[in-house]
Design an enzyme around this catalytic site. Sequence first.
Site, mmCIF file in Angstrom:
data_model
loop_
_atom_site.group_PDB
_atom_site.id
_atom_site.type_symbol
_atom_site.label_atom_id
_atom_site.label_comp_id
_atom_site.label_asym_id
_atom_site.label_seq_id
_atom_site.Cartn_x
_atom_site.Cartn_y
_atom_site.Cartn_z
ATOM 1 N N VAL A 95 -0.191 -9.354 -9.446
ATOM 2 C CA VAL A 95 0.327 -9.244 -8.073
ATOM 3 C C VAL A 95 0.448 -10.641 -7.443
ATOM 4 O O VAL A 95 1.500 -11.007 -6.914
ATOM 5 C CB VAL A 95 -0.569 -8.335 -7.200
ATOM 6 C CG1 VAL A 95 -0.064 -8.313 -5.760
ATOM 7 C CG2 VAL A 95 -0.608 -6.921 -7.772
ATOM 8 N N GLY A 108 -6.126 -15.243 -6.313
ATOM 9 C CA GLY A 108 -5.797 -14.479 -7.517
ATOM 10 C C GLY A 108 -4.320 -14.604 -7.844
ATOM 11 O O GLY A 108 -3.473 -14.276 -7.017
ATOM 12 N N LYS A 136 -8.585 7.640 -9.339
ATOM 13 C CA LYS A 136 -8.680 6.351 -10.026
ATOM 14 C C LYS A 136 -9.604 6.505 -11.212
ATOM 15 O O LYS A 136 -10.571 7.267 -11.164
ATOM 16 C CB LYS A 136 -9.274 5.297 -9.078
ATOM 17 C CG LYS A 136 -8.944 3.889 -9.451
ATOM 18 C CD LYS A 136 -7.624 3.478 -8.816
ATOM 19 C CE LYS A 136 -7.348 2.013 -8.910
ATOM 20 N NZ LYS A 136 -6.276 1.611 -8.002
ATOM 21 N N GLY A 150 -2.810 -13.200 -10.597
ATOM 22 C CA GLY A 150 -2.558 -12.236 -11.676
ATOM 23 C C GLY A 150 -1.243 -11.495 -11.489
ATOM 24 O O GLY A 150 -0.267 -12.053 -10.976
HETATM 25 N N1 PHE Z 1 -2.817 -0.154 -9.592
HETATM 26 C C1 PHE Z 1 -2.015 0.725 -8.796
HETATM 27 C C2 PHE Z 1 -2.601 0.801 -7.390
HETATM 28 O O1 PHE Z 1 -3.746 0.437 -7.134
HETATM 29 C C3 PHE Z 1 -2.048 2.073 -9.402
HETATM 30 C C4 PHE Z 1 -0.791 2.641 -9.971
HETATM 31 C C5 PHE Z 1 0.105 1.915 -10.723
HETATM 32 C C6 PHE Z 1 -0.525 3.961 -9.752
HETATM 33 C C7 PHE Z 1 1.236 2.507 -11.223
HETATM 34 C C8 PHE Z 1 0.599 4.572 -10.247
HETATM 35 C C9 PHE Z 1 1.483 3.816 -10.990
HETATM 36 O O2 PHE Z 1 -1.933 1.226 -6.475
#
Ligand code: PHE
Length: 350
Positions: A185, A181, A78, A183
């Site tokens: 998601v 939230g 990350k 957003g």
């Molecule tokens: N934000 C996504 C997660 O936490 C990360 C992600 C998005 C990884 C798109 C790869 C492709 O899972």
Amino acid sequence: MESLMQQWQGETVIIQHDKPTGVWIFIAVYSTLLGPAAGGTRMKRYPDVREALRDAMRLAKGMAYKYAVPGMPWGGGKAVMALPDDFDPALRPGLLRRYGKLVHQLGGLFYTGPDMGTCSPDMDVIAETGAPYIFACTPEAGGSGSSGPYTALGVFTGILAACEHAFGDVSLHGRRVLVQGTGSVGGPLIEHLRGAGAEVLFSDVDEAAVRYYRDDVGLTFVSSEEMYGTECDIFSPCAVGGILNKNTVPELRCKAVVGGANNQLEEVDDAERLRRREILYAPDFVVNVGGAMAILGMETLGWERDHAESQVSANVRQALQRVFEVADEKDISTEAAAELIADERLKTAS
Ligand code: PHE
């Protein structure tokens, strides 16, 4: 920072201080046992730089576990960009291009996509210098767009599986779901829930979002102060992490927690706290894999959209059912059960 590194079980952290903006960039690679590391790029303000590093480390571990449960050939990583308080948005494109260059220099150690504070158009800018290691660019730039709707689909599937386990009935008719939230998601999740006949309540700190969901869509708004104590069947955290902790768990008046936010538990003991209160907890990394699974599938395996969606639904349902089974069998928390499943997979790869 030294002690953070010593205590962390991950592999590598790349640190860059971006001079033109004062932004600290941390790329944490937790594990490359199952494949190259992939994870989103988070951009936000932190109380201090140490917190940003800690967040990157925890989130990278979450990604490793996320891929391990369904057996995806990816490692956990990350990136966090810690913005200074006075960050000038005009400097954003330059920052993103310098960041893209850094990702490119890593030569495939770390692949990235969107996360909190970044979106597909940002990925387009990062990809100008960072390709081919950037996922989820916009369709105009040849990518598959936002990962949010796929994460939302997985969370929705998780909510159905949790209802089946907790109430013996998958139907959401008349069930009360509180979404924290709205957003990338939470927004699409609300659509799924309404489509399935659930009564949806929401909480958000963004005023424009509150106005939209309360006044235009007509949902019940719950303030941050009232959120934990609001009676509902399912509480679905889809914003920040650390919201389940020693202060909030005793307040909860829900039957289950199933949400898309990463790192919902503040500490390991919180899983036991939930269990003692007989609140069914769907481990975040099990139910929020949808975004990463769909995007990686579409962009590296050539999946069509429909196939990506059916993979996400089938995988989340199966994985969560297995987690509930193992937790019951071994009489442990669902979080411990999910970690056990992930650890087994990581162990066989090492
Ligand atoms: N934000 C996504 C997660 O936490 C990360 C992600 C998005 C990884 C798109 C790869 C492709 O899972």
